[in-house]
Design a protein around this motif. Structure first.
Motif, mmCIF file in Angstrom:
data_model
loop_
_atom_site.group_PDB
_atom_site.id
_atom_site.type_symbol
_atom_site.label_atom_id
_atom_site.label_comp_id
_atom_site.label_asym_id
_atom_site.label_seq_id
_atom_site.Cartn_x
_atom_site.Cartn_y
_atom_site.Cartn_z
ATOM 1 N N UNK A 52 0.739 -1.266 -0.140
ATOM 2 C CA UNK A 52 -0.018 -0.061 0.041
ATOM 3 C C UNK A 52 0.761 1.211 -0.131
ATOM 4 N N UNK A 53 2.026 1.373 0.703
ATOM 5 C CA UNK A 53 2.999 2.406 0.757
ATOM 6 C C UNK A 53 4.056 2.325 0.005
ATOM 7 N N UNK A 54 4.333 1.202 -0.854
ATOM 8 C CA UNK A 54 5.578 1.207 -1.633
ATOM 9 C C UNK A 54 5.636 -0.148 -2.321
ATOM 10 N N UNK A 55 6.807 -0.605 -2.835
ATOM 11 C CA UNK A 55 7.130 -1.738 -3.440
ATOM 12 C C UNK A 55 8.324 -2.330 -2.823
ATOM 13 N N UNK A 56 8.370 -3.562 -2.841
ATOM 14 C CA UNK A 56 9.393 -4.695 -1.967
ATOM 15 C C UNK A 56 9.803 -5.550 -3.084
ATOM 16 N N UNK A 57 11.311 -5.585 -3.126
ATOM 17 C CA UNK A 57 11.846 -6.531 -4.026
ATOM 18 C C UNK A 57 12.594 -7.487 -3.131
ATOM 19 N N UNK A 58 12.340 -8.740 -3.284
ATOM 20 C CA UNK A 58 13.070 -9.814 -2.715
ATOM 21 C C UNK A 58 13.420 -11.058 -3.574
ATOM 22 N N UNK A 59 13.999 -12.136 -3.037
ATOM 23 C CA UNK A 59 14.390 -13.170 -3.569
ATOM 24 C C UNK A 59 14.227 -14.385 -2.895
ATOM 25 N N UNK A 60 13.037 -14.339 -2.234
ATOM 26 C CA UNK A 60 12.486 -15.375 -1.205
ATOM 27 C C UNK A 60 12.832 -16.758 -1.895
ATOM 28 N N UNK A 61 12.082 -16.979 -3.132
ATOM 29 C CA UNK A 61 12.394 -18.672 -3.447
ATOM 30 C C UNK A 61 13.640 -18.897 -3.753
ATOM 31 N N UNK A 62 14.495 -17.725 -4.197
ATOM 32 C CA UNK A 62 15.767 -18.088 -4.614
ATOM 33 C C UNK A 62 16.442 -18.284 -3.316
ATOM 34 N N UNK A 63 16.378 -17.538 -2.283
ATOM 35 C CA UNK A 63 17.099 -17.895 -0.963
ATOM 36 C C UNK A 63 16.634 -19.179 -0.473
ATOM 37 N N UNK A 64 15.656 -19.627 -0.598
ATOM 38 C CA UNK A 64 15.253 -20.954 0.088
ATOM 39 C C UNK A 64 15.747 -22.116 -0.863
ATOM 40 N N UNK A 65 16.013 -21.866 -2.303
ATOM 41 C CA UNK A 65 16.742 -22.952 -2.966
ATOM 42 C C UNK A 65 18.320 -22.913 -2.542
ATOM 43 N N UNK A 66 18.689 -21.669 -2.215
ATOM 44 C CA UNK A 66 20.293 -21.567 -1.730
ATOM 45 C C UNK A 66 20.388 -22.569 -0.564
ATOM 46 N N UNK A 140 32.604 -20.087 7.080
ATOM 47 C CA UNK A 140 31.979 -18.789 6.780
ATOM 48 C C UNK A 140 30.698 -18.624 5.861
ATOM 49 N N UNK A 141 30.666 -19.301 4.688
ATOM 50 C CA UNK A 141 29.740 -19.491 3.751
ATOM 51 C C UNK A 141 28.282 -19.929 4.503
ATOM 52 N N UNK A 142 28.696 -21.063 5.311
ATOM 53 C CA UNK A 142 27.594 -21.638 5.799
ATOM 54 C C UNK A 142 26.827 -20.783 6.849
ATOM 55 N N UNK A 143 27.793 -20.173 7.585
ATOM 56 C CA UNK A 143 27.187 -18.864 8.556
ATOM 57 C C UNK A 143 26.433 -17.763 7.743
ATOM 58 N N UNK A 144 26.905 -17.444 6.534
ATOM 59 C CA UNK A 144 25.906 -16.402 5.770
ATOM 60 C C UNK A 144 24.661 -17.043 5.442
ATOM 61 N N UNK A 145 24.676 -18.197 5.158
ATOM 62 C CA UNK A 145 23.399 -19.024 4.568
ATOM 63 C C UNK A 145 22.442 -18.982 5.791
ATOM 64 N N UNK A 146 23.138 -19.562 7.046
ATOM 65 C CA UNK A 146 22.403 -19.481 8.185
ATOM 66 C C UNK A 146 21.576 -18.201 8.568
ATOM 67 N N UNK A 147 22.545 -17.111 8.387
ATOM 68 C CA UNK A 147 21.817 -15.772 8.495
ATOM 69 C C UNK A 147 20.765 -15.498 7.497
#
Length: 324
Positions: A52-66, A140-147
């Motif tokens: 209603x107050x703007x537009x949100x861009x994300x990569x939700x499905x892409x993140x879940x696949x990762x 370190x990569x696995x920690x990023x993905x856990x974030x």
């Protein structure tokens, strides 16, 4: 005005003239075999969520696949993408027997930064080890993905009614790379309240002082400011006022304002001329900003949880839908 964005065989048409958009669609349909998918909601892994107050861009499905690719679907999320004060070296620890998964995960994380600037610095860090990754680097990569696991729906928010005034923040981490002692440049640019451009990159040469490192970062940001002001002007949004380039290092700011070159500044003379020229033409101003409010800090170093949370908010990064 109508804009056409083409990537291989994917097309986005946008504009304010509906009749012109329909004419363009008709012309494309008469020339190519194509399918109209209606209003934009998904494009190359990017999800578009009108609010209603703007537009949100994300990569939700892409993140879940990762997360599935990394085998971390049942892992415990963490609240920051990297531990504070941890430095990774290229020769530290044992080599991975097969670097394929590491390279694939890091490559996917690089694309995820399209809507997740909050991981730009840490992804920049782990991408330095693509040639010979080690077990510590994979951890370190696995920690990023856990974030990411705890914030898959997070993305960039573009509010309705935001001003069209360009604002920039620039920062550097002096001699931050333990292998080369090169510094890291970080900057981000806002159009009104909306983040539209950012950068995290290791500098090309070693800086002998924090002032020199900061000045090189300011020069890189200034180049982008000049380009963006030109682009906005072509789109009909000329920047009448100078663009503020917020920096923390007072010595670097004073070098720009001082017309006399000192012996110690000769090694950054090109950057000095470039920034001073932009400053004298009223393309930029150089307001000093306290380190607490330096938004570009997130692009040059790992930060504690509360600091990280504050900076992600400043970048207009929100989870869908409750936080908007």
């Amino acid at each position: 005005m109508v804009m056409l964005l083409v990537y291989v065989d994917d097309i986005i048409i946008t504009g304010i003239d509906i009749a012109l958009i329909k004419d363009l669609q008709h012309m494309l349909h008469s020339t190519f075999k194509m399918k109209d998918l209606g209003h934009l909601n998904y494009f190359l892994g990017l999800e578009v969520h009108p609010q209603q107050n703007g537009l949100l861009l994300n990569q939700n499905k892409y993140a879940q696949d990762l997360i599935d690719l990394a085998g971390l679907k049942d892992a415990t999320p963490v609240d920051t993408p990297m531990e504070v004060n941890v430095k990774y070296r290229k020769d530290e620890g044992n080599l991975l027997p097969d670097p394929f998964l590491y390279r694939r995960l890091v490559g996917s994380l690089i694309y995820l930064t399209v809507t997740r600037p909050d991981i730009s610095y840490v992804v920049h860090t782990v991408s330095r080890f693509m040639q010979s990754p080690r077990h510590l680097h994979l951890a370190a990569v696995r920690r990023i993905i856990r974030y990411i696991l705890g914030s898959t729906s997070r993305g960039l928010f573009f509010p309705v009614g935001s001003s069209l005034h360009l604002t920039t923040y620039s920062d550097s981490d002096w001699a931050g790379c333990p292998d080369t002692r090169k510094s890291t440049t970080g900057w981000c640019m806002f159009l009104g309240n909306a983040l539209i451009s950012w950068k995290c990159k290791k500098q090309d040469c070693v800086s002998k002082s924090s002032t020199e490192a900061e000045y090189r970062a300011m020069s890189a940001a200034c180049s982008k400011i000049v380009w963006l002001r030109g682009l906005l002007s072509e789109l009909g949004f000329t920047q009448v006022a100078p663009t503020p380039l917020h920096a923390y290092n007072t010595s670097a700011i004073q070098i720009t304002a001082n017309p006399v070159y000192h012996e110690r500044t000769k090694h950054i003379e090109v950057d000095c001329h470039y920034i001073r020229g932009a400053f004298n033409r009223n393309v930029i101003t150089l307001p000093h900003i306290s380190t607490d409010l330096q938004v570009a800090d997130i692009f040059t170093k790992a930060t504690p949880h509360q600091r990280h949370k504050f900076l992600t908010g400043k970048l207009m990064l929100f989870d869908l839908p409750a936080s908007i």
